[in-house]
Design an enzyme around this catalytic site. Structure first.
Site, PDB file in Angstrom:
ATOM      1  N   SER A 294     -12.203  -2.812  -0.312  1.00  0.00           N
ATOM      2  CA  SER A 294     -12.385  -2.320   1.312  1.00  0.00           C
ATOM      3  C   SER A 294     -13.945  -1.848   1.241  1.00  0.00           C
ATOM      4  O   SER A 294     -14.602  -1.236   0.637  1.00  0.00           O
ATOM      5  CB  SER A 294     -12.210  -0.873   1.635  1.00  0.00           C
ATOM      6  OG  SER A 294     -10.627  -0.703   1.121  1.00  0.00           O
TER       7      SER A 294
ATOM      8  N   ARG B  13       0.473  -0.880   0.339  1.00  0.00           N
ATOM      9  CA  ARG B  13       0.491  -0.022   0.109  1.00  0.00           C
ATOM     10  C   ARG B  13       1.035   0.900   0.395  1.00  0.00           C
ATOM     11  O   ARG B  13       1.862   1.516   0.879  1.00  0.00           O
ATOM     12  CB  ARG B  13      -0.944  -0.308   1.293  1.00  0.00           C
ATOM     13  CG  ARG B  13      -2.054   1.297   0.948  1.00  0.00           C
ATOM     14  CD  ARG B  13      -2.979   1.255   2.759  1.00  0.00           C
ATOM     15  NE  ARG B  13      -3.686   1.985   2.980  1.00  0.00           N
ATOM     16  CZ  ARG B  13      -3.234   3.416   3.634  1.00  0.00           C
ATOM     17  NH1 ARG B  13      -2.213   2.791   3.907  1.00  0.00           N
ATOM     18  NH2 ARG B  13      -4.755   4.222   3.607  1.00  0.00           N
TER      19      ARG B  13
ATOM     20  N   LYS C 139      -5.020   5.615   8.865  1.00  0.00           N
ATOM     21  CA  LYS C 139      -6.086   6.546   8.180  1.00  0.00           C
ATOM     22  C   LYS C 139      -6.940   7.080   8.459  1.00  0.00           C
ATOM     23  O   LYS C 139      -7.663   6.992   9.447  1.00  0.00           O
ATOM     24  CB  LYS C 139      -6.212   5.867   7.546  1.00  0.00           C
ATOM     25  CG  LYS C 139      -6.936   5.512   5.867  1.00  0.00           C
ATOM     26  CD  LYS C 139      -7.753   4.193   5.276  1.00  0.00           C
ATOM     27  CE  LYS C 139      -8.730   5.134   4.301  1.00  0.00           C
ATOM     28  NZ  LYS C 139      -9.093   4.125   3.040  1.00  0.00           N
TER      29      LYS C 139
END
Ligand code: TZP
Ligand code: MG
Length: 221
Positions: free
Chosen positions: A108, A39, A137
């Site tokens: 997600s 990521r 995040k």
């Protein structure tokens, strides 16, 4: 095969100076991670490509699954096992069209409607969260809690990776609530010893799964 996952470690090259994607992946695999997700929100593809290729090779030699976050093109370019898309990325049906049926598609999700849609679109697994508060995040969603996770487990038959604030202290509870495995960033990537942290997660998840009894697909674990 995804039903039998124990630990997904998501790399983050910006969290700890000197800990790049490949180093994080290598240590996490040494500790027993069985899925690595690359990521990177800032790196250009020319820089990421060799790193993705290196992680793919490491994962293959360890029998671990390699997933690329966001970038279906990069996943295909390095022959990764699959790609993971969020609600602002390429929509799942389009990602599936590019990936074909031989590769893994993760999506997600943050609420029941998104989980239903991901399942309908042919996702192979979903991420669900944030289960707990996370500083890694800015998701735009409040923590869903174990109740939120249980509600998703009740309606979706796909493997579920619990994400967001997963720590050694709460990971067993996520498995008991129906998660297939945790997806972890900071508790592994920023741990003093990445391999030891991964091993700790793996051990707790295995114990929690044993206590829960075999779920579908786990009978040969
Ligand atoms: N998606 C939902 S929460 C999250 C992502 C990428 C961050 C998880 O990071 P951490 O450090 O394991 O809480
Ligand atoms: Mg994304």
């Amino acid at each position: 095969m995804l039903e039998r996952l124990h630990l997904c470690v998501i790399t983050d090259a910006g969290l700890v100076p000197g800990r790049g994607h490949v180093a994080v992946a290598e240590a996490a695999l040494a500790g027993g991670a069985d899925m690595i997700q690359l990521r990177d929100k800032t790196g250009d593809l020319r820089t990421l490509l060799p790193q993705a290729r290196a992680i793919r090779t490491l994962c293959r030699s360890r029998g671990a699954v390699f997933i690329v976050n966001d970038r279906v093109d990069l996943a295909l370019a390095v022959d990764a096992d699959g790609a993971h898309v969020g609600q602002e990325d390429l929509p799942a049906p389009h990602a599936r069209r590019l990936l074909g049926h031989g590769r893994i598609l993760g999506v997600s999700t943050h609420d029941p409607a998104q989980a239903d849609a991901a399942q309908r679109a042919g996702a192979d697994y979903i991420g669900f969260g944030p289960v707990f508060p996370t500083g890694t995040k800015e998701t735009g969603y409040s923590p869903r809690g174990l109740e939120g996770l249980r509600a998703i487990r009740a309606r979706v038959s796909l493997p579920i990776l619990a994400i967001g604030g997963i720590a050694l202290e709460n990971v067993s509870a996520t498995i008991e609530a129906g998660a297939t495995a945790p997806a972890v960033i900071s508790a592994v990537v920023a741990a003093p010893d990445i391999a030891a942290a991964a091993a700790g997660f793996r051990q707790r998840v295995a114990a929690a799964k044993a206590g829960r009894g075999p779920a579908e697909g786990e009978t040969h674990a």
